[in-house]
Design an enzyme around this catalytic site. Sequence first.
Site, short mmCIF file in Angstrom:
data_model
loop_
_atom_site.label_atom_id
_atom_site.label_comp_id
_atom_site.label_asym_id
_atom_site.label_seq_id
_atom_site.Cartn_x
_atom_site.Cartn_y
_atom_site.Cartn_z
N LYS A 54 0.83 -1.21 0.00
CA LYS A 54 0.00 0.00 0.00
C LYS A 54 0.87 1.26 0.00
CE LYS A 54 -2.36 0.25 3.72
NZ LYS A 54 -3.19 -0.01 4.87
N GLU A 67 14.36 -11.39 -25.80
CA GLU A 67 13.36 -11.57 -24.72
C GLU A 67 11.93 -11.47 -25.24
OE1 GLU A 67 15.20 -8.94 -25.13
OE2 GLU A 67 13.93 -7.16 -24.97
N GLY A 75 22.86 -1.36 -26.56
CA GLY A 75 23.65 -0.44 -27.40
C GLY A 75 25.15 -0.64 -27.25
#
Length: 408
Positions: free
Chosen positions: A97, A175, A336
């Site tokens: 919470k 992925e 990259g």
Amino acid sequence: MFMTIDQEYVVATYLVHGHHNFYKKAQEIAVGLTVGTWTDLPKAKKEQMIPHLGKVIEVKVLKHKSDESPKALLLIGYPLVNMNPDIPSILTTVFGKLSMDGQIKLIDLQLPDSLLSKFPGPRFGIDGIRRMIGVHNRPLLMSIFKQCIGLPLHELEKEYQNQVDGQVDLVKDDEIFFRDDYAPALKRIAAFEKYNQQKQENTKKRVLYAVNLTGPVTQLVEQAKQLSNAGASCLLLNVVPYGFDVLHRIAADPDVNIPIIAHPAFTGSFYPSPYYGLSAPLLIGKLMRLSGADIVLFPSPYGSVAMPKKEALELANLLQSTNSIHRPAFPTPSAGIHPGLVPTIIRDFGDNIIINAGGGIHGHPQGTTAGGKAFMDAIQATNSGQTLAQAADNSAELRSAIDKWGAL
Ligand code: 1AE
């Protein structure tokens, strides 16, 4: 920076902005996230609740500029008896919470050894993976399939061979490879591991292929066992979308006897803000290692999807550092990456890392195999104290890579 951990508590460190009374806020968290209310409880109820009550360990008000809102680090202890030994119950307790309660970021979690030892940690870790591959004296090199979806098996097989021929140590699926209808995982494993064995006879080095683990979460442990039994040498898992507990259960299963690569997909939804979410070192460093990842990808400070250097180094250190409970995991700065970055990566992260590239291998002017070789030449050169310019005199592949991408 932090005080010694109390054996009975999980200690959470939060960065909080904008409050005028941080001590009151800390007290509200400690009580609110454990027993709910305190002063209104009758005496008998208070005694019953004492073992479950959170405690404020420290409040450090931080310096801030006059145009910034006040900020502080709050350290709160949560009794171990409130939680199960798993990441979902810990995260829900300390930041369930609370994660929705204004400008608050979970920076760190300290777990006592009694709880840490209930998590699997990496089964192979850095040393185990080096032993599997047979390379001990340099950073490892991993290549990412950049085109997978929609390709038939024979095309992927060719692409796999091109990568392995470029001397890489590991090859991983992209992925995003979920719909593998034309080249199902079991068929890829059979074809790629066959090539690995052929190569190993000549090179004496084993290449690992990381197959993407996908499917309904209720079937992933079974699926992982099936892939492992079928001869897979490594698994790739998108840990945060599937959940840390999935990684935990796979890593803890004795029948899944292969290393696991944790991909950081979706973690950017949590760590970049200074005000909200979880810190990158905690999310991608500490929790991944604890849950059983042997290899952990994260954005490097230099590439296309960059992470601030301080965080990336801290994250890598949380993976690599030795402790008496869990093996170190391989940091894998990614995104990259091209050969011109190799000396900088090794200077910053050391050589107990995996250098990981997709576009920086497949985008080489002479193709994928030359791309792998350019990287390996850069790694070998850096390791032996040569500059890239010197090494490029003897490596046409490295020369072309530097001409295309430059060198940092
Ligand atoms: C931090 C994740 C990097 C990743 O998943 C990936 O695919 C990188 O690809 P390249 O090397 O940027 O092409």
